[in-house]
Design a protein around this motif. Structure first.
Motif, PDB file in Angstrom:
ATOM      1  N   LEU A  32       0.828  -1.206   0.000  1.00 46.43           N
ATOM      2  CA  LEU A  32       0.000   0.000   0.000  1.00 46.43           C
ATOM      3  C   LEU A  32       0.861   1.254   0.000  1.00 46.43           C
ATOM      4  CD1 LEU A  32      -3.006   0.769   0.057  1.00 46.43           C
ATOM      5  CD2 LEU A  32      -2.835   0.913   2.549  1.00 46.43           C
ATOM      6  N   GLU A  33       1.946   1.215   0.734  1.00 47.14           N
ATOM      7  CA  GLU A  33       2.858   2.363   0.764  1.00 47.14           C
ATOM      8  C   GLU A  33       3.481   2.595  -0.596  1.00 47.14           C
ATOM      9  OE1 GLU A  33       6.676   4.356   0.932  1.00 47.14           O
ATOM     10  OE2 GLU A  33       6.379   2.207   0.566  1.00 47.14           O
ATOM     11  N   ARG A  34       3.821   1.499  -1.312  1.00 50.71           N
ATOM     12  CA  ARG A  34       4.389   1.622  -2.653  1.00 50.71           C
ATOM     13  C   ARG A  34       3.354   2.160  -3.636  1.00 50.71           C
ATOM     14  NH1 ARG A  34       9.427   2.248  -3.093  1.00 50.71           N
ATOM     15  NH2 ARG A  34       8.797   3.429  -1.244  1.00 50.71           N
ATOM     16  N   SER A  35       2.094   1.757  -3.465  1.00 51.47           N
ATOM     17  CA  SER A  35       1.039   2.234  -4.360  1.00 51.47           C
ATOM     18  C   SER A  35       0.809   3.730  -4.187  1.00 51.47           C
ATOM     19  CB  SER A  35      -0.264   1.473  -4.096  1.00 51.47           C
ATOM     20  OG  SER A  35      -0.152   0.120  -4.482  1.00 51.47           O
ATOM     21  N   VAL A 134       9.971  -2.876   7.956  1.00 43.83           N
ATOM     22  CA  VAL A 134       9.944  -2.486   6.545  1.00 43.83           C
ATOM     23  C   VAL A 134       9.158  -1.190   6.360  1.00 43.83           C
ATOM     24  CG1 VAL A 134       9.103  -3.124   4.252  1.00 43.83           C
ATOM     25  CG2 VAL A 134      10.265  -4.820   5.666  1.00 43.83           C
ATOM     26  N   LEU A 135       7.993  -1.107   6.980  1.00 39.10           N
ATOM     27  CA  LEU A 135       7.178   0.111   6.874  1.00 39.10           C
ATOM     28  C   LEU A 135       7.876   1.303   7.517  1.00 39.10           C
ATOM     29  CD1 LEU A 135       3.620  -1.323   7.605  1.00 39.10           C
ATOM     30  CD2 LEU A 135       4.544  -0.572   5.412  1.00 39.10           C
ATOM     31  N   LEU A 136       8.576   1.063   8.612  1.00 42.55           N
ATOM     32  CA  LEU A 136       9.319   2.134   9.268  1.00 42.55           C
ATOM     33  C   LEU A 136      10.389   2.682   8.332  1.00 42.55           C
ATOM     34  CD1 LEU A 136       9.744   3.658  11.999  1.00 42.55           C
ATOM     35  CD2 LEU A 136      11.485   1.929  12.533  1.00 42.55           C
ATOM     36  N   ILE A 139       8.509   4.494   5.174  1.00 38.40           N
ATOM     37  CA  ILE A 139       7.715   5.699   5.423  1.00 38.40           C
ATOM     38  C   ILE A 139       8.510   6.745   6.199  1.00 38.40           C
ATOM     39  CG2 ILE A 139       5.642   6.605   6.514  1.00 38.40           C
ATOM     40  CD1 ILE A 139       4.344   3.884   6.087  1.00 38.40           C
ATOM     41  N   LEU A 140       8.971   6.380   7.387  1.00 38.01           N
ATOM     42  CA  LEU A 140       9.619   7.360   8.250  1.00 38.01           C
ATOM     43  C   LEU A 140      10.998   7.752   7.734  1.00 38.01           C
ATOM     44  CD1 LEU A 140       9.512   9.026  10.841  1.00 38.01           C
ATOM     45  CD2 LEU A 140      10.451   7.062  12.065  1.00 38.01           C
ATOM     46  N   PHE A 141      11.810   6.762   7.377  1.00 36.59           N
ATOM     47  CA  PHE A 141      13.181   7.059   6.964  1.00 36.59           C
ATOM     48  C   PHE A 141      13.256   7.733   5.606  1.00 36.59           C
ATOM     49  CE2 PHE A 141      15.042   3.480   9.798  1.00 36.59           C
ATOM     50  CZ  PHE A 141      14.737   4.247  10.903  1.00 36.59           C
ATOM     51  N   SER A 142      12.199   7.622   4.801  1.00 38.62           N
ATOM     52  CA  SER A 142      12.205   8.307   3.508  1.00 38.62           C
ATOM     53  C   SER A 142      12.213   9.821   3.700  1.00 38.62           C
ATOM     54  CB  SER A 142      10.993   7.891   2.680  1.00 38.62           C
ATOM     55  OG  SER A 142       9.788   8.295   3.293  1.00 38.62           O
ATOM     56  N   TYR A 143      11.555  10.302   4.763  1.00 36.40           N
ATOM     57  CA  TYR A 143      11.563  11.733   5.071  1.00 36.40           C
ATOM     58  C   TYR A 143      12.911  12.142   5.675  1.00 36.40           C
ATOM     59  CZ  TYR A 143       6.528  11.496   4.330  1.00 36.40           C
ATOM     60  OH  TYR A 143       5.282  11.300   3.781  1.00 36.40           O
ATOM     61  N   ILE A 148      19.568  14.272   4.790  1.00 36.98           N
ATOM     62  CA  ILE A 148      20.964  13.839   4.775  1.00 36.98           C
ATOM     63  C   ILE A 148      21.484  13.628   3.360  1.00 36.98           C
ATOM     64  CG2 ILE A 148      20.752  12.718   7.012  1.00 36.98           C
ATOM     65  CD1 ILE A 148      20.536  10.046   5.624  1.00 36.98           C
ATOM     66  N   ARG A 149      20.611  13.724   2.369  1.00 31.39           N
ATOM     67  CA  ARG A 149      21.026  13.516   0.985  1.00 31.39           C
ATOM     68  C   ARG A 149      21.773  14.743   0.485  1.00 31.39           C
ATOM     69  NH1 ARG A 149      16.229  12.048  -2.726  1.00 31.39           N
ATOM     70  NH2 ARG A 149      16.276  10.237  -1.335  1.00 31.39           N
TER      71      ARG A 149
END
Length: 231
Positions: A32-35, A134-136, A139-143, A148-149
């Motif tokens: 669902l997160e990927r969708s 995986v969801l953590l 979702i969270l680490f993507s922000y 840091i990028r």
């Protein structure tokens, strides 16, 4: 281990339904997160991968425990892990930039398959915790990754007549934490003086001010023009 799941660890009709239901929910949560992010592999794909891995894992256990066949339970799981690599590879693409996209989706598919194996084996606690991790990460680490990028790589073109200007430019880039990934030089000697054009691909190791960088390079003696190219 949670005692609540103990009665569903054997292979029977109730546990089969529980395992497929959990595979549907956990795989669907990851997909669902990927969708939502409009990725190539979404809700349905992750459910199919998790459910297929679940039934394959249960089949190995059923053949060994119920039919008493001389089968290796772990062999089916290892083949699932290998097969998931081919599915994940189909989501990885190289764009014109060039950039590699789809690695997170491929890793999510691979993780969904592992979750399915754990559910099929009756390791419900591990499957739930793995899905949460995986969801953590998705979702969270993507922000957090946005902060840091560093600046992505970019390409500049230099026009110059003195070859020493290129050496000075490259030295300046290296001194200011800019890795030179590619360099291509073309020359034009049709006029009174030879003019050269250098195509340089740079990767900043730290965040930089591109406008300030270009101003410094323009001040280098012998540089007649500098431009940034979209890659």
């Amino acid at each position: 281990m949670l005692s609540f799941f103990d009665k569903f660890r054997d292979i029977n009709m109730a546990s089969v339904l529980i395992r497929f239901g959990m595979a549907f929910l956990l795989g669907g949560a990851i997909g669902l997160e990927r969708s939502f992010k409009n990725r190539s592999a979404g809700f349905r794909t992750h459910i199919l991968v998790t459910a297929a891995a679940c039934v394959a894992s249960m089949t190995g256990i059923y053949l060994y425990l119920n039919l008493h066949l001389p089968s290796d339970i772990s062999r089916i799981g290892s083949q699932i892990v290998s097969g998931l690599g081919f599915i994940g590879a189909g989501t990885i693409i190289v764009t014109k930039k060039p950039k590699v996209k789809g690695l997170t989706t491929a890793a999510g598919l691979w993780a969904s398959g592992i979750v399915g194996i754990a559910v099929g084996a009756g390791f419900y606690e591990g499957a739930i915790v793995a899905t949460f991790v995986v969801l953590l990460a998705q979702i969270l680490f993507s922000y957090a990754e946005q902060y840091i990028r560093t600046t992505p790589e970019f390409e500049i073109t230099l026009k110059y007549q003195d070859r020493g200007a290129l050496d000075e430019t490259m030295r300046y880039c290296k001194d200011h934490w800019l890795a030179i990934l590619n360099l291509r030089v073309t020359g034009d000697s049709s006029g009174d003086k030879s003019e050269y054009t250098a195509f340089i691909t740079l990767l900043p190791k730290l965040r930089i001010d591109e406008a300030r960088l270009f101003d410094h390079i323009r001040e280098i003696p012998g540089i007649s023009e500098i431009n940034k190219l979209d890659i």
